[in-house]
Design an enzyme around this catalytic site. Sequence first.
Site, mmCIF file in Angstrom:
data_model
loop_
_atom_site.group_PDB
_atom_site.id
_atom_site.type_symbol
_atom_site.label_atom_id
_atom_site.label_comp_id
_atom_site.label_asym_id
_atom_site.label_seq_id
_atom_site.Cartn_x
_atom_site.Cartn_y
_atom_site.Cartn_z
ATOM 1 N N HIS A 185 0.822 -1.216 0.000
ATOM 2 C CA HIS A 185 0.000 0.000 0.000
ATOM 3 C C HIS A 185 0.863 1.277 0.000
ATOM 4 C CE1 HIS A 185 -2.401 -3.345 1.066
ATOM 5 N NE2 HIS A 185 -2.466 -3.169 2.365
ATOM 6 N N ASP A 253 -7.131 -6.270 -1.834
ATOM 7 C CA ASP A 253 -7.039 -6.281 -0.373
ATOM 8 C C ASP A 253 -8.253 -6.968 0.277
ATOM 9 O OD1 ASP A 253 -5.813 -5.763 2.135
ATOM 10 O OD2 ASP A 253 -7.039 -3.967 2.387
HETATM 11 O O1 LIG Z 1 -4.712 -6.296 4.687
HETATM 12 C C1 LIG Z 1 -3.882 -5.405 4.741
HETATM 13 O O2 LIG Z 1 -3.049 -5.322 3.885
HETATM 14 C C2 LIG Z 1 -3.897 -4.478 5.817
HETATM 15 C C3 LIG Z 1 -4.265 -4.705 7.112
HETATM 16 C C4 LIG Z 1 -4.325 -6.033 7.737
HETATM 17 C C5 LIG Z 1 -3.073 -6.780 7.634
HETATM 18 O O3 LIG Z 1 -2.175 -6.432 6.926
HETATM 19 C C6 LIG Z 1 -2.886 -8.006 8.435
HETATM 20 O O4 LIG Z 1 -3.758 -8.327 9.256
HETATM 21 O O5 LIG Z 1 -1.864 -8.661 8.260
HETATM 22 C C7 LIG Z 1 -4.567 -3.554 7.946
HETATM 23 O O6 LIG Z 1 -4.143 -2.437 7.604
HETATM 24 O O7 LIG Z 1 -5.252 -3.735 8.964
#
Ligand SMILES: O=C(O)/C=C(\CC(=O)C(=O)O)C(=O)O
Length: 298
Positions: A185, A253
């Site tokens: 991101h 995502d």
């Molecule tokens: O899904 C994504 O990329 C971002 C997430 C969750 C994440 O990374 C995880 O739980 O490992 C977030 O910002 O909460």
Amino acid sequence: MSTDGVTDSSGRVRSWTLTPSTPRFVPPPGAVDAHCHVFGPAADFPFSAKAKYQPQDATPEMLFALRDKLGFARNVIVQASCHGTDNAATLNGIAKSNGLARGVAVVDPAIPDADLDALHAGGIRGIRFNFLKRLVDDAPKDRFLEVAQRIVRLGWHVVIYFEADILEEMRPFIAALPVPVVIDHMGRPDVTQGPDGADMAALRTLIDSRPDIWVKVTCPDRLDAGGAPYEDFVTAVRPLVEAYPDRILWGTDWPHPNMETRIPDDGALVDVIPRIAVTEELQHKLLVDNPMRLYWPD
Ligand SMILES: O=C(O)/C=C(\CC(=O)C(=O)O)C(=O)O
């Protein structure tokens, strides 16, 4: 954007819409959703004791149904923090994909080489280092560097998730990584600053620091509080796509962990693609050539 997240009787949250729209944009044949997750099913693949959120099941079958609805061909399943370092749910998703998914694991840095080999056989092609304090308790850079050294022989890369406020302190660590680096991101820039703002400028300096840093131009829903059609995101990200056409990746995502109060419409997310990658050539690089190079080089 809808706000239809629900919490079930056991406190598990749904952070995705059950009724995504069909996008107007038709992805090119072979398009890869290069950032998505599966959750559980928890009855088979329980969450980590350290999980910071308890999602409802988001199964491989649900992911593949969404893939087909959105017009994609393949997925890269990224191990989510709620499953800790047990990659069984991610491997299960890959195994059920008929070769149409690969994955990124999260590992205990002390993982034996034989277990890395088993992950490779199961379709894993990278490991993720998560630096978000709200998601993980610790992120030991020295141990991460050690395990990164041990994935060189596998031809894997590292995926890093951090937020813009720690980009400067990440620089020495990223410079020391012995494998290609993918930034989740875009390191979460403030897109309201625009394409020439401080966060995007810092990101570009980082990308320019080595030839094998890639970025995921993902998550307008997380990065643009204005919501669909995500004008600030498009304004900030389109020049980045044009500047680094061979180093960009895109993903839904899904199932959008922790987005239960601002659940995006997956169709609307896909419709952002032709606004940040405005030519067919850019779209093909973003959705096919680049992810295939990283995840299906064989
Ligand atoms: O899904 C994504 O990329 C971002 C997430 C969750 C994440 O990374 C995880 O739980 O490992 C977030 O910002 O909460």
